[in-house]
Design an enzyme around this catalytic site. Structure first.
Site, short mmCIF file in Angstrom:
data_model
loop_
_atom_site.label_atom_id
_atom_site.label_comp_id
_atom_site.label_asym_id
_atom_site.label_seq_id
_atom_site.Cartn_x
_atom_site.Cartn_y
_atom_site.Cartn_z
N ILE A 1 0.88 -1.08 -0.08
CA ILE A 1 0.16 0.13 0.00
C ILE A 1 0.86 1.37 0.12
CG2 ILE A 1 -1.99 1.14 1.06
CD1 ILE A 1 -2.41 -1.38 2.51
N PRO A 2 1.70 1.51 -1.12
CA PRO A 2 2.48 2.49 -1.10
C PRO A 2 1.41 3.88 -1.16
CG PRO A 2 2.11 1.66 -3.42
CD PRO A 2 1.76 0.67 -2.23
N HIS A 3 1.86 4.74 -0.13
CA HIS A 3 1.03 6.18 -0.02
C HIS A 3 2.01 7.42 0.51
CE1 HIS A 3 1.69 3.95 4.16
NE2 HIS A 3 1.58 5.29 4.55
N THR A 4 1.37 8.54 0.26
CA THR A 4 1.66 9.74 0.81
C THR A 4 0.68 10.85 0.89
OG1 THR A 4 3.81 11.27 0.33
CG2 THR A 4 2.29 10.46 -1.55
#
Length: 156
Positions: A67-70
């Site tokens: 779950i790549p997130h920013t």
């Protein structure tokens, strides 16, 4: 929260072509750009922010999921997209296994509560073995969208 409210159907990638973590992130952000969600000028900044987040610890949470997130000021609302990597990607996951299902989330910095709630919802969805399996078996955007809708209805 229903993921379909924030997911961009047009950005879904049923079969990633990238073979490494950075390439996958670039391909996913590129798909959000092509769908009109982010501008070309913001692509590199969002990619850099996600890669900085990955340096703190992999968003590969195990069981074939990442779950790549920013948070990034270029988006006015939380935006997410899904991608499937049939071949598996080394994402330095917690369990060491390759990643096959990815959900990327970009949220406005001024909405940290929504960002956290969406991460919780994404995780709850991805904890379901059937959901992960069906996503991995999907080969079209429409198939993935329908699975997402069904899961939202079930967990909503």
């Amino acid at each position: 929260m229903n993921l379909c409210e924030f997911a961009v159907k047009e950005a879904i990638i049923p079969s990633l072509s990238a073979t490494d973590k950075e390439g996958v992130i670039r391909e996913m952000i590129g798909s959000l750009h092509k769908s009109g969600c982010i501008t070309p000028a913001d692509q590199d900044g969002i990619i850099a922010a996600i890669l900085r987040r990955e340096e703190l610890g992999s968003t590969g949470i195990g069981r074939g999921v990442a779950i790549p997130h920013t948070k990034h000021g270029s988006v006015s609302r939380s935006t997410l997209m899904l991608a499937v990597a049939p071949q598996g990607i080394d994402f330095a996951s917690l369990d060491g296994d390759p990643v096959h299902v990815l959900v990327l989330l970009v949220s406005p910095p001024e909405q940290p509560g929504d960002h956290l709630r969406l991460l919780e919802t994404i995780t709850r969805h991805l904890n379901d073995d059937d959901f992960r399996r069906f996503l991995r078996q999907s080969r079209t955007i429409d198939d993935i969208w329908e699975i997402l809708r069904e899961m939202d209805a079930r967990l909503g």
